[in-house]
Design a protein around this motif. Structure first.
Motif, PDB file in Angstrom:
ATOM      1  N   GLU A 150      33.084  49.600  38.314  1.00 22.95           N
ATOM      2  CA  GLU A 150      32.687  48.885  39.530  1.00 22.95           C
ATOM      3  C   GLU A 150      32.503  47.387  39.238  1.00 22.95           C
ATOM      4  O   GLU A 150      33.030  46.533  39.954  1.00 22.95           O
ATOM      5  CB  GLU A 150      31.390  49.489  40.091  1.00 22.95           C
ATOM      6  N   GLY A 151      31.794  47.072  38.176  1.00 24.66           N
ATOM      7  CA  GLY A 151      31.548  45.668  37.847  1.00 24.66           C
ATOM      8  C   GLY A 151      32.832  44.934  37.501  1.00 24.66           C
ATOM      9  O   GLY A 151      33.068  43.815  37.971  1.00 24.66           O
ATOM     10  N   LYS A 152      33.685  45.591  36.702  1.00 18.62           N
ATOM     11  CA  LYS A 152      34.937  44.933  36.315  1.00 18.62           C
ATOM     12  C   LYS A 152      35.856  44.759  37.517  1.00 18.62           C
ATOM     13  O   LYS A 152      36.522  43.736  37.675  1.00 18.62           O
ATOM     14  CB  LYS A 152      35.645  45.747  35.229  1.00 18.62           C
ATOM     15  N   GLY A 153      35.860  45.782  38.396  1.00 17.36           N
ATOM     16  CA  GLY A 153      36.694  45.697  39.602  1.00 17.36           C
ATOM     17  C   GLY A 153      36.248  44.538  40.486  1.00 17.36           C
ATOM     18  O   GLY A 153      37.069  43.754  40.980  1.00 17.36           O
ATOM     19  N   LEU A 154      34.928  44.402  40.667  1.00 13.18           N
ATOM     20  CA  LEU A 154      34.421  43.287  41.483  1.00 13.18           C
ATOM     21  C   LEU A 154      34.695  41.957  40.777  1.00 13.18           C
ATOM     22  O   LEU A 154      35.045  40.968  41.432  1.00 13.18           O
ATOM     23  CB  LEU A 154      32.922  43.465  41.751  1.00 13.18           C
ATOM     24  N   ALA A 155      34.549  41.935  39.454  1.00 12.53           N
ATOM     25  CA  ALA A 155      34.817  40.700  38.700  1.00 12.53           C
ATOM     26  C   ALA A 155      36.261  40.253  38.925  1.00 12.53           C
ATOM     27  O   ALA A 155      36.526  39.069  39.169  1.00 12.53           O
ATOM     28  CB  ALA A 155      34.553  40.930  37.215  1.00 12.53           C
ATOM     29  N   LEU A 156      37.182  41.209  38.880  1.00  3.57           N
ATOM     30  CA  LEU A 156      38.598  40.887  39.110  1.00  3.57           C
ATOM     31  C   LEU A 156      38.806  40.264  40.484  1.00  3.57           C
ATOM     32  O   LEU A 156      39.466  39.239  40.625  1.00  3.57           O
ATOM     33  CB  LEU A 156      39.428  42.175  39.059  1.00  3.57           C
ATOM     34  N   ARG A 157      38.222  40.920  41.493  1.00  9.77           N
ATOM     35  CA  ARG A 157      38.445  40.442  42.867  1.00  9.77           C
ATOM     36  C   ARG A 157      37.752  39.109  43.130  1.00  9.77           C
ATOM     37  O   ARG A 157      38.291  38.237  43.810  1.00  9.77           O
ATOM     38  CB  ARG A 157      37.980  41.500  43.876  1.00  9.77           C
ATOM     39  N   PHE A 158      36.523  38.947  42.602  1.00  9.11           N
ATOM     40  CA  PHE A 158      35.828  37.662  42.772  1.00  9.11           C
ATOM     41  C   PHE A 158      36.600  36.554  42.057  1.00  9.11           C
ATOM     42  O   PHE A 158      36.793  35.470  42.589  1.00  9.11           O
ATOM     43  CB  PHE A 158      34.400  37.729  42.219  1.00  9.11           C
ATOM     44  N   ALA A 159      37.030  36.851  40.825  1.00  8.16           N
ATOM     45  CA  ALA A 159      37.737  35.827  40.041  1.00  8.16           C
ATOM     46  C   ALA A 159      39.060  35.466  40.721  1.00  8.16           C
ATOM     47  O   ALA A 159      39.428  34.292  40.792  1.00  8.16           O
ATOM     48  CB  ALA A 159      37.978  36.326  38.622  1.00  8.16           C
ATOM     49  N   ILE A 165      30.285  38.253  33.378  1.00  6.46           N
ATOM     50  CA  ILE A 165      30.112  39.699  33.213  1.00  6.46           C
ATOM     51  C   ILE A 165      28.938  39.936  32.278  1.00  6.46           C
ATOM     52  O   ILE A 165      28.923  39.421  31.155  1.00  6.46           O
ATOM     53  CB  ILE A 165      31.395  40.349  32.667  1.00  6.46           C
ATOM     54  N   GLY A 166      27.966  40.703  32.754  1.00  5.74           N
ATOM     55  CA  GLY A 166      26.779  40.994  31.951  1.00  5.74           C
ATOM     56  C   GLY A 166      26.844  42.392  31.353  1.00  5.74           C
ATOM     57  O   GLY A 166      27.488  43.290  31.901  1.00  5.74           O
ATOM     58  N   ALA A 204      35.267  40.434  29.849  1.00  4.74           N
ATOM     59  CA  ALA A 204      35.706  39.144  30.408  1.00  4.74           C
ATOM     60  C   ALA A 204      37.144  38.854  29.975  1.00  4.74           C
ATOM     61  O   ALA A 204      37.958  38.375  30.785  1.00  4.74           O
ATOM     62  CB  ALA A 204      34.761  38.035  29.944  1.00  4.74           C
ATOM     63  N   GLU A 205      37.463  39.186  28.723  1.00  2.00           N
ATOM     64  CA  GLU A 205      38.844  38.958  28.245  1.00  2.00           C
ATOM     65  C   GLU A 205      39.832  39.818  29.030  1.00  2.00           C
ATOM     66  O   GLU A 205      40.917  39.391  29.386  1.00  2.00           O
ATOM     67  CB  GLU A 205      38.952  39.270  26.750  1.00  2.00           C
ATOM     68  N   TRP A 237      37.989  32.204  36.112  1.00  2.00           N
ATOM     69  CA  TRP A 237      36.863  31.564  35.439  1.00  2.00           C
ATOM     70  C   TRP A 237      35.873  32.672  35.150  1.00  2.00           C
ATOM     71  O   TRP A 237      35.050  33.011  36.005  1.00  2.00           O
ATOM     72  CB  TRP A 237      36.191  30.550  36.368  1.00  2.00           C
ATOM     73  N   VAL A 238      35.944  33.257  33.969  1.00  2.00           N
ATOM     74  CA  VAL A 238      35.089  34.410  33.682  1.00  2.00           C
ATOM     75  C   VAL A 238      34.608  34.357  32.236  1.00  2.00           C
ATOM     76  O   VAL A 238      35.372  34.016  31.334  1.00  2.00           O
ATOM     77  CB  VAL A 238      35.838  35.739  34.003  1.00  2.00           C
ATOM     78  N   ARG A 239      33.316  34.688  32.062  1.00  2.00           N
ATOM     79  CA  ARG A 239      32.722  34.726  30.720  1.00  2.00           C
ATOM     80  C   ARG A 239      31.902  35.997  30.600  1.00  2.00           C
ATOM     81  O   ARG A 239      31.508  36.587  31.617  1.00  2.00           O
ATOM     82  CB  ARG A 239      31.774  33.543  30.532  1.00  2.00           C
ATOM     83  N   GLY A 240      31.573  36.378  29.377  1.00  3.34           N
ATOM     84  CA  GLY A 240      30.710  37.535  29.163  1.00  3.34           C
ATOM     85  C   GLY A 240      29.411  37.095  28.524  1.00  3.34           C
ATOM     86  O   GLY A 240      29.389  36.134  27.746  1.00  3.34           O
TER      87      GLY A 240
END
Ligand SMILES: NC(=O)c1ccc[n+]([C@@H]2O[C@H](COP(=O)([O-])OP(=O)(O)OC[C@H]3O[C@@H](n4cnc5c(N)ncnc54)[C@H](OP(=O)(O)O)[C@@H]3O)[C@@H](O)[C@H]2O)c1
Length: 214
Positions: free
Chosen positions: A11-20, A28-29, A40-41, A51-54
């Motif tokens: 869920e978090g990675k999917g949202l990260a993809l769409r937000f990014a 990403i925490g 993040a990679e 623009w994504v970091r962990g």
């Protein structure tokens, strides 16, 4: 900046993809820095301009303006307690659905406060909590080459936070934010998730919702 707490899961990675992909700055925490950096990679591989970091969950929450909770319900209360000092005045988007899978049935676990999002608001009184994305499947979010096709109902007591969340949702192609009123309605979203998961099993598809008439 948007922080995804427990953002290493689907869920978090999917949202990260769409937000990014929508141009948002994303953090990403995780409880483990190396897992956060690896997630993040992975997002950057799929969305090269992201623009994504962990970072560790706490650091991600401290640095972000918007905090999205994407941990399983078992970890919900503990994770919220760990974020208490980093969320004052911030918007916290809770995606958590307290589900139980028993003998082939999917049910919502009763939460004393009424819903996971109401638990979050009680535990984080200085934050502006909204419930959103509960009815959107992580596998749909992950299929970044396919546009989404769903409504995302948003419940929250703070009107400005509710409106800001709907505006954020509307920036993701194929999604529409829908005003679902206060947090007292969030338990309806939890029940809808249980229903959608049952439909997914029966139809062997990934279902989501569209509200017609508005
Ligand atoms: N999957 C979906 O389709 C979907 C759809 C709508 C809503 N949701 C909701 O989104 C949330 C996350 O779903 P998911 O499928 O991504 O879950 P998940 O893979 O089980 O967990 C997400 C991340 O949370 C962290 N985590 C796991 N157990 C934890 C604990 N006890 N305490 C603190 N952190 C913990 C882990 O990250 P680290 O080990 O890196 O810390 C894990 O990668 C759930 O509450 C779910 O109800 C999911």
């Amino acid at each position: 900046m948007i922080a995804l707490i427990g953002g290493t899961g689907p869920e978090g990675k999917g949202l990260a993809l769409r937000f990014a992909a929508a141009g948002e700055i994303v953090m990403i925490g995780s409880r483990y820095k190396e897992r956060a950096v690896a997630a993040a990679e992975e997002v950057r591989r799929r969305v090269p301009y992201a623009w994504v970091r962990g970072a560790l969950n706490r650091r991600a929450a401290r640095e972000a303006d918007i905090i999205v909770i994407t941990v399983p319900f078992e970890g919900h209360a503990r994770v919220l307690a760990s974020l208490r000092n980093h969320v004052a005045g911030k918007m916290v988007i809770d995606t958590v659905v307290p589900l139980a899978f028993k003998k082939g049935r999917i049910d919502v676990v009763p939460v004393e406060e009424g819903s996971a999002a109401e638990q979050a608001q009680r535990m984080l009184p200085d934050a502006r909590v909204v419930a959103a994305f509960l009815n959107l499947s992580a596998s749909e979010l992950a299929a970044i080459d396919r546009p989404l096709d769903a409504d995302v109902v948003v419940c929250g007591d703070n009107v400005a936070a509710r409106n800001a969340t709907m505006a954020l949702i509307n920036r993701i192609p194929g999604l529409r934010g829908v005003n679902g009123d206060g947090l007292a309605s969030a338990h309806h979203l939890e029940e809808i998730t249980a229903l959608l998961l049952t439909l997914n099993r029966i139809y062997k598809k990934q279902t989501s919702i569209r509200i017609t008439g508005i």
